[in-house]
Scaffold this motif. Structure first.
Motif, PDB file in Angstrom:
ATOM      1  N   VAL A   6      -7.792   0.763  -6.855  1.00  0.00           N
ATOM      2  CA  VAL A   6      -6.427   0.415  -6.452  1.00  0.00           C
ATOM      3  C   VAL A   6      -6.434  -0.999  -5.885  1.00  0.00           C
ATOM      4  N   GLU A   7      -7.418  -1.284  -5.004  1.00  0.00           N
ATOM      5  CA  GLU A   7      -7.433  -2.605  -4.374  1.00  0.00           C
ATOM      6  C   GLU A   7      -7.726  -3.702  -5.399  1.00  0.00           C
ATOM      7  N   GLN A   8      -8.640  -3.394  -6.334  1.00  0.00           N
ATOM      8  CA  GLN A   8      -8.968  -4.401  -7.355  1.00  0.00           C
ATOM      9  C   GLN A   8      -7.787  -4.644  -8.276  1.00  0.00           C
ATOM     10  N   ASN A   9      -7.080  -3.554  -8.615  1.00  0.00           N
ATOM     11  CA  ASN A   9      -5.964  -3.730  -9.550  1.00  0.00           C
ATOM     12  C   ASN A   9      -4.698  -4.209  -8.868  1.00  0.00           C
ATOM     13  N   ILE A  10      -4.586  -3.919  -7.564  1.00  0.00           N
ATOM     14  CA  ILE A  10      -3.397  -4.410  -6.840  1.00  0.00           C
ATOM     15  C   ILE A  10      -3.474  -5.927  -6.734  1.00  0.00           C
ATOM     16  N   VAL A  11      -4.698  -6.488  -6.965  1.00  0.00           N
ATOM     17  CA  VAL A  11      -4.846  -7.953  -6.987  1.00  0.00           C
ATOM     18  C   VAL A  11      -3.916  -8.538  -8.053  1.00  0.00           C
ATOM     19  N   SER A  12      -3.760  -7.819  -9.180  1.00  0.00           N
ATOM     20  CA  SER A  12      -2.823  -8.287 -10.225  1.00  0.00           C
ATOM     21  C   SER A  12      -1.413  -8.319  -9.673  1.00  0.00           C
ATOM     22  N   CYS A  13      -1.075  -7.289  -8.909  1.00  0.00           N
ATOM     23  CA  CYS A  13       0.254  -7.207  -8.305  1.00  0.00           C
ATOM     24  C   CYS A  13       0.417  -8.357  -7.297  1.00  0.00           C
ATOM     25  N   GLU A  14      -0.668  -8.614  -6.554  1.00  0.00           N
ATOM     26  CA  GLU A  14      -0.665  -9.698  -5.563  1.00  0.00           C
ATOM     27  C   GLU A  14      -0.415 -11.044  -6.245  1.00  0.00           C
ATOM     28  N   VAL A  50      -6.564  -7.159   0.733  1.00  0.00           N
ATOM     29  CA  VAL A  50      -5.228  -7.328   0.164  1.00  0.00           C
ATOM     30  C   VAL A  50      -4.250  -6.948   1.277  1.00  0.00           C
ATOM     31  N   LYS A  51      -3.291  -7.818   1.543  1.00  0.00           N
ATOM     32  CA  LYS A  51      -2.410  -7.591   2.691  1.00  0.00           C
ATOM     33  C   LYS A  51      -1.562  -6.331   2.495  1.00  0.00           C
ATOM     34  N   LYS A  52      -1.299  -5.656   3.624  1.00  0.00           N
ATOM     35  CA  LYS A  52      -0.478  -4.433   3.580  1.00  0.00           C
ATOM     36  C   LYS A  52       0.859  -4.720   2.905  1.00  0.00           C
ATOM     37  N   ASP A  53       1.344  -5.935   3.146  1.00  0.00           N
ATOM     38  CA  ASP A  53       2.634  -6.335   2.600  1.00  0.00           C
ATOM     39  C   ASP A  53       2.690  -6.159   1.083  1.00  0.00           C
ATOM     40  N   VAL A  54       1.548  -6.436   0.419  1.00  0.00           N
ATOM     41  CA  VAL A  54       1.498  -6.306  -1.049  1.00  0.00           C
ATOM     42  C   VAL A  54       1.733  -4.854  -1.448  1.00  0.00           C
TER      43      VAL A  54
END
Length: 1479
Positions: free
Chosen positions: A1201-1209, A902-906
């Motif tokens: 965090v990385e799996q759930n930040i996918v939703s944010c992405e 997931v990119k840092k930008d996200v």
């Protein structure tokens, strides 16, 4: 028991040797136990295997078997030699019987090995477990034998060593799978076989079967093809059946779920209890080690120690080894437990989704009040909640057990003062219950808020076309944002504050318990509180923290699950369709004139509780080959009659007999998100010859020629990429292709042009059409073709007012049909019923006539007809195809899915949305909390050493005060951090991200919605938004907290034992390597899981829209199977994504166990070499014991965090969608524009998307103010595109449009669309009141609305409703008939009073009388000053236009007054009018 021949007897502990057991105990208990167990299990397994068939084996595998057998036989012979040697030479071994037992037990192993290798696909678990255990037992016995140093024992030791060595080599070979070098059978489709089928017990325990996938994940991006297929027992079909059987036998859904999936779960409960006991063994081992260190120190410093020389150094190393072994065993058991829980959760979810889908297909009309959004929520949110409950639910049993074990251990350490802590805990339970109740209420309310918002979004997306045309985006955005910001987020703030306080409370209670227990112990106990008491006690308090913290989470999980089970139970027990609504009798062959349908004295209603039936006194008989027409005004019950035949209505009285099957084309065509061919075939086998006939007969050939991939073009959801007429004809083609015995057609000709209607009637429905030999019922408002019907019915208010043949009705001047005919056929010449035997609907030109000559034309015609008539009998019913072999489609566009990290930008954009300052403060507070906690523990160490030196509890108050202050500050800072992340950061990001996405989606062009399934967008607004709202803040909080905790642990151990730092680099290397493997694979698996979940939603909402069609075609089983296949596809992505967590955790816990082992070893080495104090060892080891958990949680939290930040992405991706032109451009619009209504197209060309061809080519026309323009042309000629271009739904490729001299491309979209009114072809209605539907922006007074309703002939209908304007309208307007919905759209146009009005086939769904009334409105004074564009399929509706525009292939062919065009014999308009029978 055998006789003991050793002097020391049966005692387990030796009195002669240091830290050793007696020979009799070893040979009489330790060695025989594994031998007896392996003997019993081997016999049983041999018996089972002997009853199975041998399997194919490779050459390599057979060689391995030969070597294994040779080794085992050699081991048996060596063991026998040892026994004979002992018996013959009378050697004085301790227990001779154990040697005989060894021979007997080992003798079975070659037989077991042979059978297992040839008949099983996995290595023998019995042998794999036996040899390591036996080797350990042998090592203990060998040490005793060597230390005893008896002269006769050497040869026995050598032979026994030989047995174990041979056995151990065979064990190594046994680890190799018997299937080696054999061609693996493929799993399902392209997927490989599930590796767990051939995995051995160690591979299962260590999740080693996942390693190949992990390795692949680290080197490339994993795709679905790389994943293993599902086991049979995990397939949705099997899981759905399990639940169905359980639900038929048990009333309660809880019981049914447990019966269906609870077996493994009960075993998981047993594992969890065993693991809990092991977890509490660790503090006891720590206490043992600290007591050992104290005793060793005391002995070394010369203090008397029971008169002996102190403990053996070996004891310290043994404790370290035991601690390591206990930690490893605990890890293996814990992760087996977790895996079972997650698998059970997955099964529960799959079973429930299958059950919900099956239920939705048979839901009665009473229950249809549930919106599709609600049903999708049951599937997405409620079933997921029960899945979550399975994951952690057993903590409800395990939590109390852990608390009990902790208190028993604490009592042993601190005595009664430990129970001060108990009192505090007991006091905290009611507090917990109160908070849990509070949270439950809030969660229930939040669910309702979320349902409300999902329903609004669902409706918004379903009607997006109308919303854009009417410029209602802002009104709908306000509705959604009101629910979101005023209800959902306010509740989220309350939930956030309560949760933050809850976590603070549960973090603080163990510290308070420790403080109060130590304080009371120090004050009351005479025994000094030294390190070997304080640190095991702290370790126990830390162990207590997990069950207590989880207990609150599990309580809320259980509460959520209770709410969900209630909702699910209500739904699954809801009313179903009446099973005996109709009686279907299948006949193998039906002859012409055989009865196909018979309704006698039928009385039907939509609701069980209806006072009056909708249809009553229905008597109808339809025979094979008969065409029956159903006529009647809007709302007369025509469509309801078809619904009754399908079985959708409740039969109150009478009976329906149906001989054969049905196909159905509804009034609002239901098109699936699939290719046009799939829509027509509708799961039937492809018969190319007949399929082509259907395409031609339904006039689809020219349309398919315009599409990029012909009939293989994927159409968007609800067929949004097709025009209304095309959708209607695809729906008709589906009904025709099925070749059913009875074909029901609900006004299918209304949406098509009149010349196409003529073609379709002749080629499909009429006496010489494809369906001529079938029974057909056609609901129609058109009178053009009535003379071809065998039987006509006229309905009014739910009864058949008249029925009979056309001639009978037409001659009777008093009949309703007669009046209709006289009213509408006047002025239509006899050519209105052109000969049914027309080979083609295209008029022949003179040129073609001169080429072939009249006689040849007639000959061709007759030949074509005779061919058609001879073929008729051969059209058997369509055969259902095996649709399960096909892969589910992704829809018109594949869902956007990122790859790689997931990119840092996200992350940065999330933190930006949440507030950078707030986030930094939160991180600082978390670090400070950890530092304060370390200081509190250092205080304890100093206190413990002070007590050891003084030998009493004197002078404790300073230490207590210091410890208490540090603990209190740590708790308060933790609470502050929780509130910062939950309330401040979490809420800000939730609001910002949702609002940005909503704005972006609403501003997206219509093409975006055509290419994207609604289910996919809904998933973003339900599941992904839920993750950002409630999960992301929690997992980020968890990650930061565990990172700080890990840093604290490393600092403490490294500072205390600098030698430990040597072990850090290799451990760190292993840790990062595992992390790399894990994060790469886990991330892609989570993405695949998310992407494979969307098609389940899409299919679900799509099926809900087409329930009547699915039921009519009797295709429930096929749709259920497709749904199950989509669930399986999701499960296939989900299962590895949970196993990957277990794979990781086990390896990390190995690192943790190694840290404990190294710390313990370093302590013992330091003790033996330089001396060390117990306080330091206690501090270090109590931290080391926590490393396992902490390291595990760091990676788990990082991946969460990385799996759930996918939703944010995904949300962020959808905040940057391509946007339409601006809504408003300052100063671009003159005042009161448009005041005249003049429209000019200037060299206008356009296309739908850059990659497609032009749909309008170089259009140049000028329309004067107040002019009425009729637009006609064949389907696909660009009529609707011309009007969409006026609204700038499609932007010009070249040229422009001027309204009152103003270039529309220079005006804001909102201003432009507000200035034009439209009555669209498909009327869109929203759930709400009638008032909200007529005037969503609330811009008009009630008086104005009543006037508009009166002008649109709806006043009487609205007056008849008890609530008047506040009468509820169901989702999609399903509470009104199609005609009433169309009239409501007219009321909207009348209300807006704009200068330009667009009618897009606005009267297609109304009966002729209403159509006449509408024509009067259009030509009346209300619209006298309005410029009007009318697209018409019924040409008579545009005959009185000022001018007619004829389009063909996107170009203007003719543009003049109807009189001029009709007078010109060569004109295209005249030929269209001739086909429609108007000239």
């Amino acid at each position: 028991m055998s006789v003991c021949r050793d002097l020391e007897g049966w005692s387990p502990v030796s009195n002669l040797r240091e830290f050793d057991s007696t020979p009799c105990f070893e040979e009489g208990v330790l060695i025989p136990t594994p031998l007896v167990v392996v003997f019993v299990f081997s016999l049983y397994r041999t018996f089972v295997l002997s009853r199975t068939e041998p399997l194919q084996r490779s050459c390599k595998s057979r060689w391995i078997l030969i070597v294994k057998l040779t080794l085992l036989i050699a081991a048996v012979l060596t063991s026998s030699a040892n026994l004979f040697l002992i018996l013959l030479t009378h050697r004085p071994v301790a227990v001779p019987l154990s040697y005989a037992l060894e021979v007997v037990a080992l003798a079975v192993s070659p037989i077991l090995t042979y059978l297992n290798h040839t008949r099983s696909r996995t290595s023998s678990s019995i042998l794999l477990l036996f040899w390591p255990v036996y080797t350990i037992v042998f090592a203990i016995w060998a040490r005793t034998t060597i230390v005893s140093n008896l002269p006769w024992s050497r040869i026995v030791l050598v032979l026994k060593s030989g047995v174990v060595a041979l056995g151990f080599i065979s064990f190594v070979l046994e680890c190799i799978c018997p299937d080696i070098a054999l061609e693996k059978p493929d799993g399902e489709g392209d997927h490989m076989e599930n590796p767990i089928i051939t995995a051995n017990i160690f591979s299962k325990w260590s999740f080693g079967w996942m390693t190949p996938l992990m390795r692949k994940g680290a080197s490339k991006y994993i795709t679905e093809e790389d994943l293993p297929s599902l086991l049979k027992k995990d397939e949705a079909t099997q899981l759905g059946d399990d639940l169905r059987i359980a639900m038929t036998n048990h009333k309660s859904l809880w019981t049914s779920l447990f019966v269906a999936y609870g077996g493994p779960y009960a075993f998981a409960a047993f594992l969890k209890i065993f693991q809990d006991c092991l977890a509490f063994l660790q503090p006891q081992l720590l206490r043992w080690l600290l007591a050992y260190i104290s005793a060793y120190q005391a002995a070394r410093s010369g203090a008397p120690f029971g008169g002996s020389k102190g403990p053996s150094p070996l004891e310290g190393f043994a404790i370290a080894v035991i601690m390591f072994a206990a930690a490893l065993t605990q890890s293996v058991i814990l992760h087996q437990y977790f895996q079972i829980c997650y698998e059970t959760g997955m099964r529960v979810r799959a079973g429930l989704v299958t059950a919900i889908y099956k239920k939705a297909l048979v839901l009665s009309c009473d229950e249809r009040g549930r919106s599709s959004g609600d049903i999708v929520n049951l599937m997405s949110v409620d079933s997921t909640r029960l899945q979550d409950l399975c994951t952690y639910g057993l903590i409800a049993i395990s939590g109390p057990l852990q608390i009990t074990l902790a208190f028993v251990s604490l009592y042993n350490l601190l005595g009664w003062s430990g129970f001060v802590g108990v009192a505090i805990m007991i006091f905290s339970i009611p507090l917990n219950t109160f908070i849990a109740r509070l949270l439950k209420k809030m969660q229930e309310q939040q669910m309702k808020n979320r349902d409300k918002r999902t329903r609004l979004m669902s409706e918004l997306l379903a009607n997006i076309r109308s919303i854009k045309l009417y410029a209602w985006e802002n009104a709908f955005m306000r509705r959604v944002l009101f629910v979101r910001n005023e209800q959902e987020l306010k509740m989220l703030r309350k939930i956030g504050i309560t949760t933050a306080l809850n976590t603070t409370l549960w973090g603080g209670i163990p510290l308070l318990v420790a403080f109060s227990s130590f304080a009371v112990a120090a004050m009351t106990s005479s025994r000094p509180l030294t390190a070997d008491v304080i640190f095991p006690a702290i370790s126990l308090f830390m162990l207590l923290q997990f069950p207590l913290a989880m207990f609150s989470q599990v309580t809320s999980n259980i509460i959520e699950a209770l709410v969900s089970v209630k909702r699910l139970s209500d739904f699954l027990r809801a009313g179903e369709l009446q099973p005996d609504a109709r009686q279907v009798i299948t006949k193998t062959t039906l002859q012409l004139d055989d009865q196909v349908l018979s309704i006698s004295s039928g009385e039907f209603c939509w609701s069980k509780n209806a006072v009056n039936p909708i249809l009553e006194g229905i008597d109808l008989s339809v025979r094979k080959g008969e065409l029956v027409g159903v006529l009647g005004r809007v709302g007369a019950g025509k469509s309801s009659l078809l619904s009754a035949i399908i079985g959708d209505m409740i039969r109150v009285d009478g009976e329906i007999l149906l001989f054969g099957n049905v196909s159905y084309a509804p009034q609002n065509p239901w098109i699936m998100s699939a290719s046009i061919r799939d829509n027509i075939l509708f799961s039937h086998e492809y018969d190319e010859f007949f399929y082509n006939q259907v395409i031609d007969a339904c006039a689809l050939r020219p349309d398919l020629a315009l599409l990029p991939n012909g009939d293989l073009t994927e159409v968007g959801e609800k067929g949004i990429t097709l025009s209304g007429g095309q959708r209607a004809r695809v729906s008709l083609a589906r009904a025709v292709y099925a070749r059913a015995d009875l074909i029901l057609l609900d006004d299918v000709l209304a949406a098509v042009d009149s010349h196409v209607a003529r073609h379709v009637f002749d080629q499909v429905i009429g006496p010489s059409g494809l369906l001529a030999t079938k029974a057909r019922i056609l609901v129609t408002n058109s009178v053009s073709f009535l003379r071809h019907f065998d039987q006509l019915l006229f309905m009014r208010r739910g009864i058949i007012l008249e029925s009979g043949s056309y001639d009978m009705m037409a001659l009777n001047s008093e009949s309703e049909v007669g009046k209709l005919l006289r009213g509408h056929l006047s002025g239509i010449s006899s050519s209105g019923s052109s000969t049914p035997f027309s080979g083609s609907s295209t008029p022949r030109t003179e040129e073609s006539g001169s080429l072939t000559g009249p006689s040849s034309v007639i000959a061709d015609n007759i030949q074509g007809i005779s061919e058609k008539l001879s073929r008729r009998n051969s059209f058997g019913k369509a055969v259902l195809a095996n649709v399960l072999s096909k892969k589910p489609a992704d829809g018109a566009s594949k869902e956007h899915s990122e790859q790689g990290r997931v990119k840092k930008d996200v992350y940065l954009r999330y933190i930006e949305a949440a507030s950078k300052t707030g986030f930094m403060l939160f991180v600082f507070a978390s670090a400070l909390q950890q530092a304060l906690s370390v200081f509190a523990n250092l205080t304890l160490r100093a206190w413990g050493e002070h007590n050891r030196e003084t030998g009493s509890n004197v002078g404790v108050s300073g230490y207590l005060l210091e410890y208490g202050l540090f603990s209190l500050m740590s708790t308060l800072v933790g609470g502050g951090a929780a509130i910062l992340i939950w309330v401040y950061c979490g809420l800000r990001s939730a609001r910002h991200l949702h609002d940005a996405m909503l704005f972006s989606v609403l501003r997206a062009p219509l093409s975006f919605f055509e290419m994207t399934p609604t289910g996919r967008i809904l998933n973003l607004f339900s599941r992904d938004t839920y993750v950002v709202d409630q999960i992301l803040a929690r997992v980020i909080q968890g990650l930061v907290r565990t990172l700080c905790s890990c840093a604290g642990i490393l600092v403490v151990i490294g500072y205390s034992f600098p030698a430990f730092l040597i072990a850090v680099p290799p451990l760190a290397y292993f840790y990062t390597r595992v992390m790399t493997y894990y994060l790469a694979t886990s991330r892609e698996l989570k993405r695949l899981d998310a992407v494979s979940r969307s098609p389940i939603f899409a299919w679900f909402s799509e099926s809900l829209n087409g329930l009547s069609t699915i039921r009519a075609f009797d295709q429930q089983a096929i749709f259920i199977a497709t749904n199950e296949r989509r669930i399986d596809r999701n499960q296939m992505c989900y299962l590895p994504s949970i196993a990957v967590n277990r794979w990781l955790a086990l390896r990390l816990e190995l690192v943790g166990a190694t840290i404990i082992f190294i710390s313990a070893l370093l302590s013992v080495i330091a003790l033996i070499t330089t001396g060390v104090d117990a306080g330091l060892v206690g501090l270090v080891l109590s931290y080391a014991l926590n490393t396992t958990g902490a390291l595990n949680w760091v990676v788990r939290s990082a991946s969460e965090v990385e799996q759930n930040i996918v939703s944010c992405e995904r949300i962020l991706h959808n905040t940057k969608l391509p946007s339409e032109a601006p809504d408003e451009i300052p100063d671009a619009k003159p005042m009161d524009w448009p005041s005249q209504g003049a429209v000019e197209y200037r060299n206008y060309s356009t296309r739908y998307r850059p990659e497609l061809d032009l749909v309008l080519k170089d259009i140049s026309i000028t329309v004067k103010p107040k002019e009425k323009i009729g637009i006609c042309g064949r389907t696909g000629s660009g009529k609707s595109s011309l009007l969409l271009s006026l609204f700038r739904i499609i932007e010009p490729s070249s040229g422009t449009i001027l309204i009152d001299g103003v270039d529309v491309t220079k005006v804001g979209l909102h201003d432009l669309r507000s200035a034009i009114s439209i009555v669209p072809q498909s009327p869109d209605l929203f759930e709400g009141t009638l008032r909200e539907n007529v005037d969503p922006t609330a811009s008009y007074q009630d008086a104005e609305i009543w006037v508009a309703l009166a002008q649109s002939h709806l006043r009487d209908y609205v007056d008849s409703l008890p609530e008047g304007l506040d009468a509820p309208v169901r989702e999609g307007g399903s509470s009104m008939s199609a005609g009433q919905r169309q009239l409501l759209c007219f009321a909207r146009a009348l209300l807006r009073k704009t200068r330009i009005l667009v009618l897009d086939e606005a009267t297609s769904a109304v009966d002729l009388d209403t159509d006449k009334a509408i024509q009067e409105i259009i030509r009346g004074p209300q619209f006298a000053d309005v410029t009007m564009f009318t697209i018409a399929h019924r040409l008579n509706t545009i005959m009185e236009s000022d001018r007619v525009l004829v389009l063909d292939a996107g170009k203007v062919i003719e543009f003049d007054s109807p009189e001029v065009l009709l007078a010109h014999t060569e004109s295209r308009f005249r030929s269209l009018a001739a086909e429609a029978g108007l000239v």
